[in-house]
Design a protein around this motif. Structure first.
Motif, mmCIF file in Angstrom:
data_model
loop_
_atom_site.group_PDB
_atom_site.id
_atom_site.type_symbol
_atom_site.label_atom_id
_atom_site.label_comp_id
_atom_site.label_asym_id
_atom_site.label_seq_id
_atom_site.Cartn_x
_atom_site.Cartn_y
_atom_site.Cartn_z
ATOM 1 N N LEU B 25 0.852 -1.183 0.000
ATOM 2 C CA LEU B 25 0.000 0.000 0.000
ATOM 3 C C LEU B 25 0.892 1.239 0.000
ATOM 4 O O LEU B 25 1.713 1.413 0.895
ATOM 5 C CB LEU B 25 -0.896 0.020 1.242
ATOM 6 C CG LEU B 25 -1.923 -1.100 1.313
ATOM 7 C CD1 LEU B 25 -2.659 -1.071 2.642
ATOM 8 C CD2 LEU B 25 -2.933 -0.951 0.172
ATOM 9 N N PRO B 26 0.738 2.093 -0.987
ATOM 10 C CA PRO B 26 1.597 3.274 -1.031
ATOM 11 C C PRO B 26 1.356 4.146 0.195
ATOM 12 O O PRO B 26 0.214 4.404 0.547
ATOM 13 C CB PRO B 26 1.162 4.013 -2.292
ATOM 14 C CG PRO B 26 0.269 3.125 -3.023
ATOM 15 C CD PRO B 26 -0.212 2.066 -2.101
ATOM 16 N N GLU B 31 5.037 8.548 5.112
ATOM 17 C CA GLU B 31 5.701 8.923 3.871
ATOM 18 C C GLU B 31 7.208 8.815 4.027
ATOM 19 O O GLU B 31 7.752 9.069 5.105
ATOM 20 C CB GLU B 31 5.359 10.364 3.525
ATOM 21 C CG GLU B 31 3.935 10.520 3.040
ATOM 22 C CD GLU B 31 3.695 11.919 2.566
ATOM 23 O OE1 GLU B 31 3.084 12.682 3.328
ATOM 24 O OE2 GLU B 31 4.135 12.256 1.467
ATOM 25 N N VAL B 34 13.967 10.581 0.168
ATOM 26 C CA VAL B 34 15.410 10.454 0.314
ATOM 27 C C VAL B 34 15.848 11.453 1.381
ATOM 28 O O VAL B 34 15.611 12.646 1.259
ATOM 29 C CB VAL B 34 16.108 10.746 -1.020
ATOM 30 C CG1 VAL B 34 17.611 10.680 -0.857
ATOM 31 C CG2 VAL B 34 15.643 9.761 -2.076
ATOM 32 N N ARG B 57 8.189 19.495 5.777
ATOM 33 C CA ARG B 57 7.628 19.373 4.427
ATOM 34 C C ARG B 57 6.125 19.507 4.522
ATOM 35 O O ARG B 57 5.490 18.870 5.350
ATOM 36 C CB ARG B 57 7.988 18.014 3.852
ATOM 37 C CG ARG B 57 9.455 17.914 3.506
ATOM 38 C CD ARG B 57 9.646 16.765 2.579
ATOM 39 N NE ARG B 57 11.012 16.528 2.202
ATOM 40 C CZ ARG B 57 11.368 16.089 1.000
ATOM 41 N NH1 ARG B 57 10.456 15.891 0.076
ATOM 42 N NH2 ARG B 57 12.631 15.862 0.726
ATOM 43 N N ASP B 59 2.357 19.334 4.598
ATOM 44 C CA ASP B 59 1.355 18.277 4.561
ATOM 45 C C ASP B 59 0.010 18.944 4.787
ATOM 46 O O ASP B 59 -0.300 19.381 5.900
ATOM 47 C CB ASP B 59 1.634 17.231 5.652
ATOM 48 C CG ASP B 59 0.664 16.066 5.576
ATOM 49 O OD1 ASP B 59 0.987 14.997 6.117
ATOM 50 O OD2 ASP B 59 -0.436 16.222 4.986
#
Lengths: 431, 275
Positions: B25-26, B31, B34, B57, B59
């Motif tokens: 499942l993605p 999340e 890199v 980041r 969201d």
């Protein structure tokens, strides 16, 4: 009866265990397809050798272009035409692909693109709390050869990423694009009056507003009326790219090219190059641009170039008279605001008393000949205007008794000149 | 008895489906991206020592969905977080111990670049939720050269942490009766009007809980001298109320958390002055 029921029960039990044999028509589960799509998008984005270019047209007007390269470590290097800095200095920030309702490309740390989305008006203008209604999180619609089509998640901003060529990539990374923007800005500042002349002989005034990113052609039609052809633009590596093509008669063009060698603009119509030429003065007489390019001539309290000695002295004595009159008023800016449709001019005198700003308004109706000679007639006034009417009498007398013409002065100022009294003329800023 | 055979048959044909769920499942498990030097720095300074996640980041779903916000500029993350480490994490650990801090600190910091504009002409600089998450806004304007701006951000952090403390152990109820005039339209009144009534800031006027945490955060971030100045600028009646509230805050920290508030105050001030 009971045996029948029993047999049915047994039959039901025997038939109840049938494995659900549903297979996806895609051959894979949705999650597998999602993973595959994300991997594909990632490799497409990072696989463009020379990066991607895109352009956006915010709903409030104007255009913006960006050039970006994505690397496999989740970093994006971006240039843009939104500021001089953006054009010459790359900004490195992060990006990621996320499986939201649809696979999406997110620019998740701040870069030039976010200037259009920033709700803080102190950063890059825009509407407080909203910015320019431009997205920085995009759902991917489709990928085809050299383009990726995306739709913004919050505002539905349409973004099309097109693979950039080597030439375009080099123009940005070498700093040439940045220099070009500076050259263009300087050129427009040095030569405010430019025009295009088509084979039919008509001269169309070219107005390029680099602040609002708007390109306008102004000309007088056969009936002598002012016509405008206007569209938003963004800066490309070739010059200006117009949002909608401009059509004049049988001529259509959608790009205004910048010739860096000769430092001049030109367009191409049916393969023929037509240069944008420079003029000493406005092609369209200033009085016909009333309500088109400007509505007010704003005269400051202290003198600026273009004031005659008579006017300068008069203005000084009016200021002194306002100060020493019973109200202790300081003369501030004076607006000559024109309502071209109603043919009314408002003489708005702003004065300061005790650090508060007040307005004295004198309305004038006016007539204007085709040659642009104004004849003002004072109308009734009240309030503050009545209180300082005597102080303002020298100016009001001229307005009432003289005819006036208007002209551009030194490119950006507007000058009103009395016809009868050649020693009486003055200038103001145009708004 | 005759039903036994039926049951036996039912048992035999009872379904036993074993199926292995082995789809990828993605996004399952959070999340990933890199990691760069910034991520490693955050790991070393926040994740490993205190189990604090710093989400820099953007969201969308950590924030109000009806507000327009933009991400933080990457280069702002380290200055912001190291300031927070020096002036919030360290003083509390010095005075109250690491265990106390790890137990009560918010576990998630969400960083936002722009302010959040509200419909009542105010701007939100920080929010905290359930003692678990702190959202800090307007961080793109953060600059160590702008000491008042730095103090404002720290004020938010200390303010939100104080909420966690009093939501765990309530402050003495007599605190609520010292001042009168708590109101939801606190931003319609001036600072002077607030000080008159014994409110240390205008926002303190919005509710007793806010009053308490504004006292805590103002005293810590402005320091003893700064707070004394504020009290001196208030009319006598207001000044007296402020001192009363101060006494309750100090007593509360000592009795419930065994923290010497004035030591905490000094440590915090020194850290801020040495930024």
């Amino acid at each position: 009866m009971r045996t029948h029921i029993l047999y049915i029960l047994v039959l039901a039990c025997l038939l109840s265990c049938r494995k659900d044999k549903t297979t996806s028509i895609f051959g894979e589960t949705p999650d597998q397809r999602l993973e595959k799509a994300l991997a594909e998008y990632k490799s497409t984005l990072t696989g463009a050798t020379y990066g991607w270019k895109t352009a956006l047209f915010p709903r409030a007007g104007g255009g913006a272009s960006f050039f970006m390269t994505f690397d496999t470590a989740g970093r994006v290097t971006m240039y843009g035409d939104v500021t001089a800095d953006a054009a010459s200095t790359p900004e490195n920030s992060t990006w990621r692909l996320k499986a939201m309702q649809r696979p999406s490309l997110l620019f998740d740390t701040y870069t030039y693109l976010h200037l259009l989305a920033d709700p803080d008006p102190n950063v890059y203008g825009g509407v407080t709390g909203q910015g320019y209604y431009v997205d920085f999180e995009y759902a991917i619609d489709s990928v085809a050869n050299d383009t990726i089509k995306l739709t913004g998640i919050t505002y539905g901003t349409k973004m099309i990423l097109v693979k950039a060529t080597k030439a375009e990539h080099d123009a940005y990374t070498s700093g040439q694009f940045g220099e070009q923007l500076v050259d263009i800005e300087n050129y427009i500042a040095d030569f405010p009056w430019q025009y295009l002349q088509f084979p039919d002989g008509k001269k169309l005034q070219v107005s390029i507003n680099t602040a609002t990113k708007n390109f306008t052609l102004i000309y007088l039609d056969d009936a002598g009326k002012v016509q405008l052809l206007s569209t938003a633009f963004y800066f490309s590596t070739d010059g200006l790219y117009l949002q909608t093509p401009i059509t004049y008669g049988s001529y259509t063009f959608n790009e205004v090219f910048w010739d860096a060698d000769n430092q001049v603009f030109y367009i191409k119509v049916n393969g023929t190059r037509i240069d944008v030429q420079v003029a000493d003065t406005s092609i369209i007489p200033m009085h016909q641009l009333l309500g088109v390019s400007f509505t007010s001539i704003v005269v400051p309290p202290q003198s600026i170039p273009g004031w005659s000695a008579d006017f300068t002295n008069m203005w000084k004595s009016i200021a002194a008279s306002l100060k020493s009159g019973g109200y202790n008023l300081t003369l501030y800016y004076t607006y000559f605001t024109f309502d071209a449709a109603q043919q009314v001019m408002y003489l708005d005198v702003y004065i300061i008393q005790n650090n508060r700003l007040y307005l004295a308004e004198y309305p004038y109706t006016y007539t204007k000949t085709t040659a642009g000679v104004f004849n003002f007639t004072e109308q009734s006034y009240q309030g503050n205007a009545a209180l300082i009417a005597t102080d303002m009498a020298p100016l009001r007398d001229h307005l009432e008794n003289d005819h006036f013409t208007m002209d551009f002065f030194e490119g950006t100022l507007g000058q009103l000149k009395s016809v009868e009294d050649t020693g009486f003329y003055f200038t103001g800023y145009l708004e | 008895m005759k039903y036994l055979s039926i049951f036996l048959i039912m048992l035999l044909v009872a379904c036993s489906k074993t199926e292995h769920l082995d789809t990828d499942l993605p996004g399952l498990g959070g999340e990933t991206w890199v990691k760069g030097p910034l991520d490693f720095w955050l790991d070393t300074n926040f994740v490993y020592p205190y189990n604090i996640e710093v989400k820099y980041r953007f969201d969308r779903y950590e924030l109000s969905l009806n507000k327009d916000l933009v991400p933080i500029t990457e280069s702002q993350v380290t200055p912001v977080m190291s300031t927070i480490a020096k002036t919030w994490v360290q003083p509390y650990i010095d005075v109250a111990g690491a265990t106390f801090f790890k137990k009560y600190c918010q576990k998630q910091f969400v960083l936002v670049g722009s302010p959040q504009f509200n419909t009542n002409n105010t701007v939100t600089l920080g929010t905290a939720e359930g003692g678990r998450k702190v959202v800090l806004f307007d961080l793109n304007n953060f600059s160590l050269d702008n000491k008042p701006g730095v103090r404002e951000m720290l004020h938010t952090i200390h303010h939100e942490f104080a909420h966690i403390l009093h939501q765990t152990i309530m402050y003495p109820v007599e605190f609520k009766t010292i001042s009168t005039g708590y109101t939801g339209s606190w931003n319609d009144y001036t600072l002077d009007e607030a000080l008159e009534r014994g409110f240390v800031t205008q926002y303190a006027r919005s509710a007793p809980d806010e009053d308490f945490v504004e006292m805590v955060s103002t005293m810590l971030v402005e320091g003893k001298d700064g707070f004394d100045d504020i009290v001196a600028s208030a009319p006598d009646e207001g000044a007296a109320k402020l001192r009363q509230k101060e006494e309750i805050v100090v007593r509360y920290f000592k009795e419930n958390w065994n923290i010497d508030f004035y030591t905490l105050q000094t440590r915090t001030q020194n850290a801020i002055n040495n930024l």
